[in-house]
Design a protein around this motif. Structure first.
Motif, PDB file in Angstrom:
ATOM      1  N   GLY A  80      30.495  46.526  45.938  1.00  0.00           N
ATOM      2  CA  GLY A  80      31.794  46.371  45.966  1.00  0.00           C
ATOM      3  C   GLY A  80      32.190  44.982  45.356  1.00  0.00           C
ATOM      4  N   ARG A  81      31.163  44.288  45.098  1.00  0.00           N
ATOM      5  CA  ARG A  81      31.226  42.862  44.363  1.00  0.00           C
ATOM      6  C   ARG A  81      31.287  43.268  42.835  1.00  0.00           C
ATOM      7  NH1 ARG A  81      27.541  39.823  42.056  1.00  0.00           N
ATOM      8  NH2 ARG A  81      25.731  40.836  43.357  1.00  0.00           N
ATOM      9  N   VAL A  82      30.638  44.136  42.292  1.00  0.00           N
ATOM     10  CA  VAL A  82      30.744  44.621  41.305  1.00  0.00           C
ATOM     11  C   VAL A  82      31.992  45.322  40.846  1.00  0.00           C
ATOM     12  CG1 VAL A  82      29.676  45.947  39.230  1.00  0.00           C
ATOM     13  CG2 VAL A  82      28.346  44.680  40.885  1.00  0.00           C
ATOM     14  N   VAL A  83      32.554  46.204  41.578  1.00  0.00           N
ATOM     15  CA  VAL A  83      33.703  46.593  41.234  1.00  0.00           C
ATOM     16  C   VAL A  83      34.772  45.436  41.478  1.00  0.00           C
ATOM     17  CG1 VAL A  83      35.561  48.303  42.415  1.00  0.00           C
ATOM     18  CG2 VAL A  83      32.958  49.039  42.400  1.00  0.00           C
ATOM     19  N   ARG A  84      34.816  44.743  42.341  1.00  0.00           N
ATOM     20  CA  ARG A  84      35.801  43.715  42.039  1.00  0.00           C
ATOM     21  C   ARG A  84      35.812  42.777  41.230  1.00  0.00           C
ATOM     22  NH1 ARG A  84      34.199  41.311  46.465  1.00  0.00           N
ATOM     23  NH2 ARG A  84      33.426  39.625  45.614  1.00  0.00           N
ATOM     24  N   GLU A  85      34.702  42.472  40.628  1.00  0.00           N
ATOM     25  CA  GLU A  85      34.440  41.699  39.363  1.00  0.00           C
ATOM     26  C   GLU A  85      35.198  42.273  38.181  1.00  0.00           C
ATOM     27  OE1 GLU A  85      30.392  40.533  39.148  1.00  0.00           O
ATOM     28  OE2 GLU A  85      30.528  38.773  40.746  1.00  0.00           O
ATOM     29  N   THR A  86      34.703  43.476  38.125  1.00  0.00           N
ATOM     30  CA  THR A  86      35.433  44.359  36.817  1.00  0.00           C
ATOM     31  C   THR A  86      36.639  44.421  37.053  1.00  0.00           C
ATOM     32  OG1 THR A  86      33.245  45.563  37.194  1.00  0.00           O
ATOM     33  CG2 THR A  86      34.850  46.653  35.805  1.00  0.00           C
ATOM     34  N   ALA A  87      37.354  44.936  38.144  1.00  0.00           N
ATOM     35  CA  ALA A  87      38.896  44.849  38.346  1.00  0.00           C
ATOM     36  C   ALA A  87      39.579  43.744  38.017  1.00  0.00           C
ATOM     37  CB  ALA A  87      39.251  45.168  39.861  1.00  0.00           C
ATOM     38  N   ASP A  88      39.050  42.300  38.399  1.00  0.00           N
ATOM     39  CA  ASP A  88      39.579  41.281  37.975  1.00  0.00           C
ATOM     40  C   ASP A  88      39.188  40.762  36.457  1.00  0.00           C
ATOM     41  OD1 ASP A  88      40.364  40.856  40.463  1.00  0.00           O
ATOM     42  OD2 ASP A  88      38.302  39.589  41.102  1.00  0.00           O
ATOM     43  N   ARG A  89      38.312  41.293  35.865  1.00  0.00           N
ATOM     44  CA  ARG A  89      38.033  40.979  34.299  1.00  0.00           C
ATOM     45  C   ARG A  89      39.162  42.029  33.628  1.00  0.00           C
ATOM     46  NH1 ARG A  89      33.060  42.126  34.439  1.00  0.00           N
ATOM     47  NH2 ARG A  89      33.114  44.074  33.528  1.00  0.00           N
ATOM     48  N   VAL A  90      39.274  43.258  34.185  1.00  0.00           N
ATOM     49  CA  VAL A  90      40.131  43.969  33.422  1.00  0.00           C
ATOM     50  C   VAL A  90      41.548  43.607  33.703  1.00  0.00           C
ATOM     51  CG1 VAL A  90      41.175  46.582  33.261  1.00  0.00           C
ATOM     52  CG2 VAL A  90      38.739  46.093  33.628  1.00  0.00           C
ATOM     53  N   LEU A  91      41.866  42.794  34.682  1.00  0.00           N
ATOM     54  CA  LEU A  91      43.134  42.536  35.000  1.00  0.00           C
ATOM     55  C   LEU A  91      43.632  41.273  33.894  1.00  0.00           C
ATOM     56  CD1 LEU A  91      45.887  42.709  36.933  1.00  0.00           C
ATOM     57  CD2 LEU A  91      44.665  40.891  38.341  1.00  0.00           C
ATOM     58  N   ALA A  92      42.506  40.431  33.874  1.00  0.00           N
ATOM     59  CA  ALA A  92      42.791  39.291  32.728  1.00  0.00           C
ATOM     60  C   ALA A  92      42.836  39.741  31.445  1.00  0.00           C
ATOM     61  CB  ALA A  92      41.459  38.179  33.021  1.00  0.00           C
ATOM     62  N   VAL A  93      42.184  40.824  31.028  1.00  0.00           N
ATOM     63  CA  VAL A  93      42.230  41.410  29.561  1.00  0.00           C
ATOM     64  C   VAL A  93      43.522  42.157  29.600  1.00  0.00           C
ATOM     65  CG1 VAL A  93      41.306  43.429  28.293  1.00  0.00           C
ATOM     66  CG2 VAL A  93      39.657  41.630  29.172  1.00  0.00           C
ATOM     67  N   THR A  94      44.108  42.571  30.378  1.00  0.00           N
ATOM     68  CA  THR A  94      45.599  43.247  30.523  1.00  0.00           C
ATOM     69  C   THR A  94      46.523  42.051  30.302  1.00  0.00           C
ATOM     70  OG1 THR A  94      44.650  44.946  31.900  1.00  0.00           O
ATOM     71  CG2 THR A  94      47.158  44.738  31.497  1.00  0.00           C
ATOM     72  N   ALA A  95      46.154  41.002  30.804  1.00  0.00           N
ATOM     73  CA  ALA A  95      47.240  39.718  30.709  1.00  0.00           C
ATOM     74  C   ALA A  95      46.986  39.185  29.279  1.00  0.00           C
ATOM     75  CB  ALA A  95      46.976  38.513  31.588  1.00  0.00           C
ATOM     76  N   LYS A  96      45.971  39.609  28.512  1.00  0.00           N
ATOM     77  CA  LYS A  96      45.666  39.112  26.909  1.00  0.00           C
ATOM     78  C   LYS A  96      45.497  37.837  26.779  1.00  0.00           C
ATOM     79  CE  LYS A  96      48.620  42.621  25.299  1.00  0.00           C
ATOM     80  NZ  LYS A  96      49.806  43.316  24.427  1.00  0.00           N
ATOM     81  N   GLY A  97      44.967  36.841  27.966  1.00  0.00           N
ATOM     82  CA  GLY A  97      44.552  35.621  28.029  1.00  0.00           C
ATOM     83  C   GLY A  97      45.922  34.556  27.734  1.00  0.00           C
ATOM     84  N   ARG A  98      47.152  35.067  28.131  1.00  0.00           N
ATOM     85  CA  ARG A  98      48.539  34.123  27.906  1.00  0.00           C
ATOM     86  C   ARG A  98      48.507  33.093  28.930  1.00  0.00           C
ATOM     87  NH1 ARG A  98      52.625  39.146  26.336  1.00  0.00           N
ATOM     88  NH2 ARG A  98      51.775  39.892  24.400  1.00  0.00           N
ATOM     89  N   THR A  99      47.735  33.353  30.092  1.00  0.00           N
ATOM     90  CA  THR A  99      48.062  32.306  31.162  1.00  0.00           C
ATOM     91  C   THR A  99      46.570  31.552  31.402  1.00  0.00           C
ATOM     92  OG1 THR A  99      47.432  34.247  32.652  1.00  0.00           O
ATOM     93  CG2 THR A  99      49.690  33.876  32.334  1.00  0.00           C
ATOM     94  N   ARG A 100      46.575  30.611  32.339  1.00  0.00           N
ATOM     95  CA  ARG A 100      45.523  29.988  32.513  1.00  0.00           C
ATOM     96  C   ARG A 100      44.605  30.734  33.473  1.00  0.00           C
ATOM     97  NH1 ARG A 100      44.734  24.363  32.483  1.00  0.00           N
ATOM     98  NH2 ARG A 100      47.103  24.163  31.881  1.00  0.00           N
ATOM     99  N   TRP A 101      45.003  31.281  34.504  1.00  0.00           N
ATOM    100  CA  TRP A 101      44.222  32.191  35.507  1.00  0.00           C
ATOM    101  C   TRP A 101      43.635  33.314  34.700  1.00  0.00           C
ATOM    102  CZ3 TRP A 101      44.893  37.257  35.929  1.00  0.00           C
ATOM    103  CH2 TRP A 101      46.171  37.898  35.641  1.00  0.00           C
ATOM    104  N   SER A 102      44.183  33.964  33.705  1.00  0.00           N
ATOM    105  CA  SER A 102      43.369  34.903  32.883  1.00  0.00           C
ATOM    106  C   SER A 102      42.292  34.459  32.058  1.00  0.00           C
ATOM    107  CB  SER A 102      44.282  35.629  32.163  1.00  0.00           C
ATOM    108  OG  SER A 102      44.865  34.835  31.165  1.00  0.00           O
ATOM    109  N   ARG A 103      42.591  33.297  31.453  1.00  0.00           N
ATOM    110  CA  ARG A 103      41.508  32.495  30.704  1.00  0.00           C
ATOM    111  C   ARG A 103      40.269  32.306  31.562  1.00  0.00           C
ATOM    112  NH1 ARG A 103      46.187  30.579  27.795  1.00  0.00           N
ATOM    113  NH2 ARG A 103      45.952  28.636  29.091  1.00  0.00           N
ATOM    114  N   ALA A 104      40.798  31.624  32.632  1.00  0.00           N
ATOM    115  CA  ALA A 104      39.438  31.235  33.678  1.00  0.00           C
ATOM    116  C   ALA A 104      38.709  32.368  34.080  1.00  0.00           C
ATOM    117  CB  ALA A 104      40.331  30.502  34.845  1.00  0.00           C
TER     118      ALA A 104
END
Length: 216
Positions: A80-104
């Motif tokens: 579950g932790r691996v799936v959650r980390e992958t989902a968060d990382r994909v969400l940050a990639v979808t945001a294209k690093g335009r926000t502080r939270w995605s870059r973090a």
């Protein structure tokens, strides 16, 4: 002669050698207003169906490359932790690093990987020097945690909100609110996309199990 001298004294000759400077009016730009408009547009795009489909396709592709070891139910939390980390990382990639939270989120993964390797090297060096593999480090009490109990209620809530939004732990309240207005719609879209994927995959699994021929 006197008349010409009087005229010349009353109207002095301008120096034509001095270059004439033209005033160039530069258009004033407001970078903060443009950034706010971009964040508002991106927060609105998280609610669109097209953005959800883009995230779902990227998430499926990323989960296909994730390798989770086979094991008993004890490995379920790690899965579950691996799936959650992958989902968060994909969400940050979808945001294209335009926000502080995605870059973090994107940089935090690299930092955790570096800290893990460094911790392993230090532990192995200590074990080799002392001959004891167990860690004897004492738990530390954070000074900031003790000071946080004496803060007013508003500052405590701001600190909690800063901890919930990635990359905003030590930021001011306007930056935290600005990032939260984009991070919350992104999380809502993530929940909708993952729920839809779960229903799709569970339905496909049940239909394939029902369509299988009974054993003879």
């Amino acid at each position: 002669m006197a008349t010409s001298s009087a005229i010349s004294s009353s109207h002095p000759v301008m120096n034509t050698d001095r270059p004439q400077r033209k005033k160039i009016r530069r258009k004033k730009t407001f970078p903060q207003a443009k950034q706010d408009a971009d964040l508002a547009r991106q927060a609105q795009s998280w609610k669109s169906e097209a953005q959800q489909q883009i995230y779902s396709s990227k998430l499926l592709k990323a989960l296909g490359h994730v390798t989770i070891g086979e094991g008993a139910a004890a490995a379920a939390p790690r899965r579950g932790r691996v799936v959650r980390e992958t989902a968060d990382r994909v969400l940050a990639v979808t945001a294209k690093g335009r926000t502080r939270w995605s870059r973090a989120i994107l940089t935090n993964r690299l930092k955790l990987k570096f800290r893990k390797h460094k911790r392993q090297r230090v532990a192995s060096a200590v074990a080799a020097a002392t001959g004891n593999s167990r860690s004897t480090r004492k738990p530390r009490v954070s000074v900031f945690r003790l000071k946080g109990k004496n803060l007013p209620a508003v500052q405590r809530k701001v600190r909690v909100l800063g901890r919930l939004v990635p990359g905003c732990r030590k930021q001011a309240l306007p930056i935290i609110l600005e990032e939260a207005t984009d991070y919350i719609p992104a999380l809502e879209m993530q929940i909708r996309a993952m729920s839809a994927l779960f229903q799709l995959l569970s339905g496909a699994g049940s239909s394939s199990g029902a369509g299988a021929a009974p054993p003879t």
